[in-house]
Design a protein around this motif. Structure first.
Motif, PDB file in Angstrom:
ATOM      1  N   ILE A   1      27.178  34.659  31.990  1.00  0.00           N
ATOM      2  CA  ILE A   1      26.440  33.658  32.744  1.00  0.00           C
ATOM      3  C   ILE A   1      25.765  34.329  33.937  1.00  0.00           C
ATOM      4  CG2 ILE A   1      26.659  31.529  34.081  1.00  0.00           C
ATOM      5  CD1 ILE A   1      29.433  32.319  31.779  1.00  0.00           C
ATOM      6  N   LEU A   2      24.469  34.186  34.016  1.00  0.00           N
ATOM      7  CA  LEU A   2      23.736  34.772  35.129  1.00  0.00           C
ATOM      8  C   LEU A   2      23.920  33.914  36.372  1.00  0.00           C
ATOM      9  CD1 LEU A   2      20.424  35.795  33.332  1.00  0.00           C
ATOM     10  CD2 LEU A   2      22.443  37.187  33.794  1.00  0.00           C
ATOM     11  N   THR A   3      24.453  34.528  37.431  1.00  0.00           N
ATOM     12  CA  THR A   3      24.671  33.852  38.700  1.00  0.00           C
ATOM     13  C   THR A   3      24.969  34.894  39.772  1.00  0.00           C
ATOM     14  OG1 THR A   3      25.998  32.252  39.945  1.00  0.00           O
ATOM     15  CG2 THR A   3      27.123  33.458  38.177  1.00  0.00           C
ATOM     16  N   HIS A   4      24.515  34.610  40.975  1.00  0.00           N
ATOM     17  CA  HIS A   4      24.825  35.489  42.102  1.00  0.00           C
ATOM     18  C   HIS A   4      26.153  35.100  42.765  1.00  0.00           C
ATOM     19  CE1 HIS A   4      21.054  37.636  41.934  1.00  0.00           C
ATOM     20  NE2 HIS A   4      20.419  36.479  41.808  1.00  0.00           N
ATOM     21  N   HIS A   5      26.817  34.080  42.219  1.00  0.00           N
ATOM     22  CA  HIS A   5      28.075  33.589  42.786  1.00  0.00           C
ATOM     23  C   HIS A   5      29.263  33.807  41.848  1.00  0.00           C
ATOM     24  CE1 HIS A   5      25.555  31.778  45.820  1.00  0.00           C
ATOM     25  NE2 HIS A   5      24.843  31.201  44.857  1.00  0.00           N
ATOM     26  N   ALA A   6      29.163  34.807  41.010  1.00  0.00           N
ATOM     27  CA  ALA A   6      30.183  35.039  39.981  1.00  0.00           C
ATOM     28  C   ALA A   6      31.580  35.228  40.565  1.00  0.00           C
ATOM     29  CB  ALA A   6      29.799  36.249  39.135  1.00  0.00           C
TER      30      ALA A   6
ATOM     31  N   GLU B   1      44.216  32.713  26.097  1.00  0.00           N
ATOM     32  CA  GLU B   1      43.980  33.512  27.303  1.00  0.00           C
ATOM     33  C   GLU B   1      42.501  33.508  27.680  1.00  0.00           C
ATOM     34  OE1 GLU B   1      45.999  37.476  28.199  1.00  0.00           O
ATOM     35  OE2 GLU B   1      44.003  38.064  27.490  1.00  0.00           O
ATOM     36  N   THR B   2      42.265  33.475  28.984  1.00  0.00           N
ATOM     37  CA  THR B   2      40.911  33.555  29.518  1.00  0.00           C
ATOM     38  C   THR B   2      40.834  34.759  30.432  1.00  0.00           C
ATOM     39  OG1 THR B   2      40.633  31.159  29.438  1.00  0.00           O
ATOM     40  CG2 THR B   2      39.168  32.371  30.904  1.00  0.00           C
ATOM     41  N   ARG B   3      39.832  35.604  30.218  1.00  0.00           N
ATOM     42  CA  ARG B   3      39.570  36.759  31.084  1.00  0.00           C
ATOM     43  C   ARG B   3      38.163  36.599  31.648  1.00  0.00           C
ATOM     44  NH1 ARG B   3      42.861  41.446  30.527  1.00  0.00           N
ATOM     45  NH2 ARG B   3      44.495  41.119  28.996  1.00  0.00           N
ATOM     46  N   LEU B   4      38.049  36.848  32.943  1.00  0.00           N
ATOM     47  CA  LEU B   4      36.755  36.756  33.602  1.00  0.00           C
ATOM     48  C   LEU B   4      36.480  38.061  34.336  1.00  0.00           C
ATOM     49  CD1 LEU B   4      38.455  33.849  34.245  1.00  0.00           C
ATOM     50  CD2 LEU B   4      36.113  33.201  34.703  1.00  0.00           C
ATOM     51  N   SER B   5      35.223  38.432  34.390  1.00  0.00           N
ATOM     52  CA  SER B   5      34.819  39.574  35.202  1.00  0.00           C
ATOM     53  C   SER B   5      33.512  39.213  35.902  1.00  0.00           C
ATOM     54  CB  SER B   5      34.672  40.849  34.366  1.00  0.00           C
ATOM     55  OG  SER B   5      33.726  40.677  33.355  1.00  0.00           O
ATOM     56  N   ALA B   6      33.409  39.650  37.150  1.00  0.00           N
ATOM     57  CA  ALA B   6      32.262  39.288  37.978  1.00  0.00           C
ATOM     58  C   ALA B   6      31.598  40.528  38.534  1.00  0.00           C
ATOM     59  CB  ALA B   6      32.729  38.392  39.126  1.00  0.00           C
ATOM     60  N   ASN B   7      30.278  40.448  38.615  1.00  0.00           N
ATOM     61  CA  ASN B   7      29.520  41.447  39.367  1.00  0.00           C
ATOM     62  C   ASN B   7      28.481  40.686  40.181  1.00  0.00           C
ATOM     63  OD1 ASN B   7      27.112  41.090  37.748  1.00  0.00           O
ATOM     64  ND2 ASN B   7      28.019  42.440  36.205  1.00  0.00           N
ATOM     65  N   ASP B   8      27.563  41.380  40.799  1.00  0.00           N
ATOM     66  CA  ASP B   8      26.625  40.701  41.694  1.00  0.00           C
ATOM     67  C   ASP B   8      25.554  39.898  40.957  1.00  0.00           C
ATOM     68  OD1 ASP B   8      25.434  43.008  40.751  1.00  0.00           O
ATOM     69  OD2 ASP B   8      24.430  43.471  42.634  1.00  0.00           O
TER      70      ASP B   8
ATOM     71  N   SER C   1      26.273  38.510  37.402  1.00  0.00           N
ATOM     72  CA  SER C   1      26.754  37.686  36.294  1.00  0.00           C
ATOM     73  C   SER C   1      28.267  37.518  36.283  1.00  0.00           C
ATOM     74  CB  SER C   1      26.309  38.281  34.956  1.00  0.00           C
ATOM     75  OG  SER C   1      26.935  39.516  34.743  1.00  0.00           O
ATOM     76  N   LEU C   2      28.677  36.481  35.586  1.00  0.00           N
ATOM     77  CA  LEU C   2      30.083  36.195  35.317  1.00  0.00           C
ATOM     78  C   LEU C   2      30.268  36.285  33.808  1.00  0.00           C
ATOM     79  CD1 LEU C   2      32.894  35.118  36.219  1.00  0.00           C
ATOM     80  CD2 LEU C   2      31.976  32.815  35.825  1.00  0.00           C
ATOM     81  N   THR C   3      31.195  37.126  33.377  1.00  0.00           N
ATOM     82  CA  THR C   3      31.504  37.250  31.953  1.00  0.00           C
ATOM     83  C   THR C   3      32.846  36.565  31.707  1.00  0.00           C
ATOM     84  OG1 THR C   3      30.295  39.324  31.769  1.00  0.00           O
ATOM     85  CG2 THR C   3      31.910  38.850  30.049  1.00  0.00           C
ATOM     86  N   ILE C   4      32.859  35.705  30.702  1.00  0.00           N
ATOM     87  CA  ILE C   4      34.073  34.977  30.336  1.00  0.00           C
ATOM     88  C   ILE C   4      34.413  35.340  28.899  1.00  0.00           C
ATOM     89  CG2 ILE C   4      35.169  32.729  30.077  1.00  0.00           C
ATOM     90  CD1 ILE C   4      32.969  31.605  31.937  1.00  0.00           C
TER      91      ILE C   4
END
Length: 95
Positions: free
Chosen positions: A8-13, A45-52, A54-57
Motif C-alpha cells: 500500500i502506497l502511503t507516507h504514513h506506513a 499470522e499478519t506481518r507488516l513492514s513499513a518504509n517511507d 509504503s506499507l507491506t502486509i
C-alpha cells in the motif's frame, strides 16, 4: 495454509503499522518496531513492514478458507487508522 500480500502506497506506513500492532497487542501475541510487526491472530499470522513510501502486509491463514476473512479484518483496521487518506489494497497470492 494460504498467504496473501498487499503493498500500500502511503507516507504514513510506520504510523499505521504501530497503530495496528498496539491495537491488537492487548489481545494477541504481538512483536513490533516502527518498521516491522508480527501479529498472531486466531485465524493466522499478519506481518507488516513499513518504509517511507509504503506499507507491506503479508498474511497467512491457518486454513485456506479463512484467508479472505483474515485479509478483510486486517484491511478494515488499517483503513480505519487511515481515515484521512484513501488506500489501495491489491492483494496478491503468495506461493
Amino acid at each position: 495454509m494460504s498467504s496473501s500480500r498487499a503493498v500500500i502506497l502511503t507516507h504514513h506506513a510506520s504510523r499505521y503499522l504501530q497503530q495496528l500492532s498496539k491495537h491488537w497487542a492487548h489481545k494477541f501475541e504481538t512483536e513490533f518496531t516502527p518498521f516491522s510487526s508480527k501479529i498472531a491472530l486466531p485465524l493466522g499470522e499478519t506481518r507488516l513492514s513499513a518504509n517511507d513510501k509504503s506499507l507491506t502486509i503479508e498474511i497467512t491463514a491457518l486454513k485456506s478458507e479463512d484467508l479472505t476473512v483474515l485479509r478483510n479484518v486486517v484491511q478494515r483496521h488499517i483503513e480505519r487508522f487511515a481515515f484521512k487518506e484513501t488506500l489501495e489494497f491489491d492483494w496478491q497470492p503468495l506461493s
